[in-house]
Design a protein around this motif. Structure first.
Motif, mmCIF file in Angstrom:
data_model
loop_
_atom_site.group_PDB
_atom_site.id
_atom_site.type_symbol
_atom_site.label_atom_id
_atom_site.label_comp_id
_atom_site.label_asym_id
_atom_site.label_seq_id
_atom_site.Cartn_x
_atom_site.Cartn_y
_atom_site.Cartn_z
ATOM 1 N N ARG A 59 -5.984 9.581 28.233
ATOM 2 C CA ARG A 59 -5.836 10.845 29.174
ATOM 3 C C ARG A 59 -6.734 10.497 30.390
ATOM 4 N NH1 ARG A 59 -2.302 14.543 28.073
ATOM 5 N NH2 ARG A 59 -2.680 14.260 25.700
ATOM 6 N N PRO A 60 -8.141 10.314 29.943
ATOM 7 C CA PRO A 60 -9.164 10.204 31.005
ATOM 8 C C PRO A 60 -8.593 9.033 31.949
ATOM 9 C CG PRO A 60 -10.035 10.547 28.949
ATOM 10 C CD PRO A 60 -8.773 10.374 28.646
ATOM 11 N N SER A 61 -7.987 8.005 31.370
ATOM 12 C CA SER A 61 -7.800 6.922 32.560
ATOM 13 C C SER A 61 -6.460 6.870 33.240
ATOM 14 C CB SER A 61 -7.756 5.513 31.507
ATOM 15 O OG SER A 61 -6.399 5.583 30.679
ATOM 16 N N ILE A 75 3.730 5.813 32.426
ATOM 17 C CA ILE A 75 2.582 5.892 31.638
ATOM 18 C C ILE A 75 2.358 7.140 31.007
ATOM 19 C CG2 ILE A 75 0.194 5.959 31.765
ATOM 20 C CD1 ILE A 75 0.449 4.520 34.756
ATOM 21 N N SER A 76 2.339 6.896 29.562
ATOM 22 C CA SER A 76 1.804 8.017 28.549
ATOM 23 C C SER A 76 0.587 7.820 28.050
ATOM 24 C CB SER A 76 2.683 8.089 27.585
ATOM 25 O OG SER A 76 4.167 7.934 27.719
ATOM 26 N N THR A 77 0.018 9.080 27.790
ATOM 27 C CA THR A 77 -1.412 9.186 27.279
ATOM 28 C C THR A 77 -1.804 9.718 26.248
ATOM 29 O OG1 THR A 77 -1.842 10.999 28.878
ATOM 30 C CG2 THR A 77 -2.237 8.867 29.821
ATOM 31 N N GLY A 101 -12.415 6.292 31.063
ATOM 32 C CA GLY A 101 -11.311 6.293 30.106
ATOM 33 C C GLY A 101 -11.223 5.088 29.358
ATOM 34 N N SER A 102 -11.968 4.221 29.524
ATOM 35 C CA SER A 102 -11.795 2.993 28.598
ATOM 36 C C SER A 102 -12.016 3.202 26.983
ATOM 37 C CB SER A 102 -13.054 1.988 28.887
ATOM 38 O OG SER A 102 -14.204 2.571 28.593
#
Length: 341
Positions: A59-61, A75-77, A101-102
């Motif tokens: 999610r952070p990426s 894109i899903s997170t 986000g890594s």
């Protein structure tokens, strides 16, 4: 771990022409070509490539992945630690400490666990979540700086060194042009310097949009302005400008008048690199693990099998075999490590 890796089991991750592939999960990790389902460790260009049918990341990426892959990408997170079933496996993302986000990717299948690290570092960074060791049977690690010569100083000391260089050039009426990778390194410098000063920093166009992604994620950094927003005829004396290495020697540099150049990179640890590359100053700052951190991480995972990608993979694998008694071997991939993003 509950189960030691078994030699008669097929590997959970294999190398294919399209990249790292998990057969029981039916997905690729940071694929090198377009695939049906891609799990992405982070948004650098050698890990997040355009063209796959579906992407899964953290999610952070999301902001960075959207910037990298385009508005049409599917894109899903997942949040860090959140689990999802894919085929016969369960996957989850865990902080890698590399850039915003890594993630490391944990894959569990019938009691066996593999972790693909992506790129990672163990040093504190105010712009991303810190690395989280994940226990596993098999650990796939990077080795961008997998030689004993690579050992990092505390980052706040490097930030103070950058500030002293900037102050010295201000006193002499010069601009300070600091070359650094547009994603990760530039934001980390802005975050570290924000602990020491509140001055505005000018940024290259390639860096500007990525800085804004970090701001939207709530990361605290120094105020910045796009270089092209500076009114024509304005003196750049005393300013700090962040730019990607690709800008060095270009006509873009002519606007700054009298200036000094610097480069922030782990490669600056090797004596002579700064001189060969033509920079006035070198600052040893990397978003990858140094040699002690690579060894520490191999131990922290508890893995009995270590597969090593890019960089000095054979050196690290040999050390782990001969000095740690681990089943360690290089794993050939085209990932580039610390490149000129």
């Amino acid at each position: 771990m509950n189960v030691s890796p078994s030699l008669d089991r097929p590997p959970l991750v294999t190398v294919t022409p399209d990249g790292l592939y998990c057969p029981p999960g039916g997905f690729h990790i940071d694929p090198w070509r377009p695939v049906a389902r891609a799990l992405i460790t982070h948004a650098h260009g050698d890990h997040a490539r355009w063209g796959s049918q579906h992407y899964l990341g953290t999610r952070p990426s999301l902001g960075l992945l959207r910037k990298r892959l385009g508005p049409e990408a599917n894109i899903s997170t997942l949040d860090y630690g959140e689990r999802q079933s894919l085929g016969e496996v369960t996957v989850s993302f865990h902080p890698a400490g590399h850039v915003l986000g890594s993630a490391q990717i944990r894959i569990e299948h019938r009691g066996e666990v593999w972790v693909v690290s992506g790129d990672y570092k163990r040093d504190p960074d105010p712009t991303c979540d810190p690395f989280e060791p994940v226990r596993c049977d098999t650990f796939i690690t990077e080795a961008t700086f997998g030689l004993p010569i690579y050992r990092w100083e505390d980052t706040p000391l490097i930030a103070e060194e950058v500030l002293r260089w900037w102050d010295g050039n201000r006193t002499l009426g010069r601009a300070s042009v600091l070359f650094c990778y547009a994603l990760g390194k530039a934001q980390r410098l802005l975050g570290e310097l924000a602990r020491l000063t509140d001055r505005e920093v000018l940024v290259h166009g390639a860096t500007h949009a990525l800085v804004e992604c970090y701001r939207e994620a709530g990361v605290r950094m120094l105020p910045t302005r796009f270089v092209s927003e500076v009114e024509k005829g304005t003196s750049f004396a005393g300013t700090l400008i962040l730019a990607p290495p690709s800008a060095a020697g270009s006509t873009w540099m002519r606007r700054f008048g009298e200036h000094e150049t610097g480069f922030a990179s782990g490669w600056m640890r090797v004596r002579g690199n700064r001189r060969r590359r033509g920079y006035d100053r070198g600052f040893v700052l990397s978003d990858h693990a140094d040699w002690p951190s690579l060894l520490r991480t191999a131990k922290d995972t508890g893995a009995s099998r270590i597969l090593v990608t890019h960089g000095s993979s054979e050196t690290l694998a040999r050390y782990l075999r001969e000095n740690r008694g681990l089943d360690a071997a290089p794993l050939s991939t085209p990932f580039e490590g610390e490149t000129e993003e």
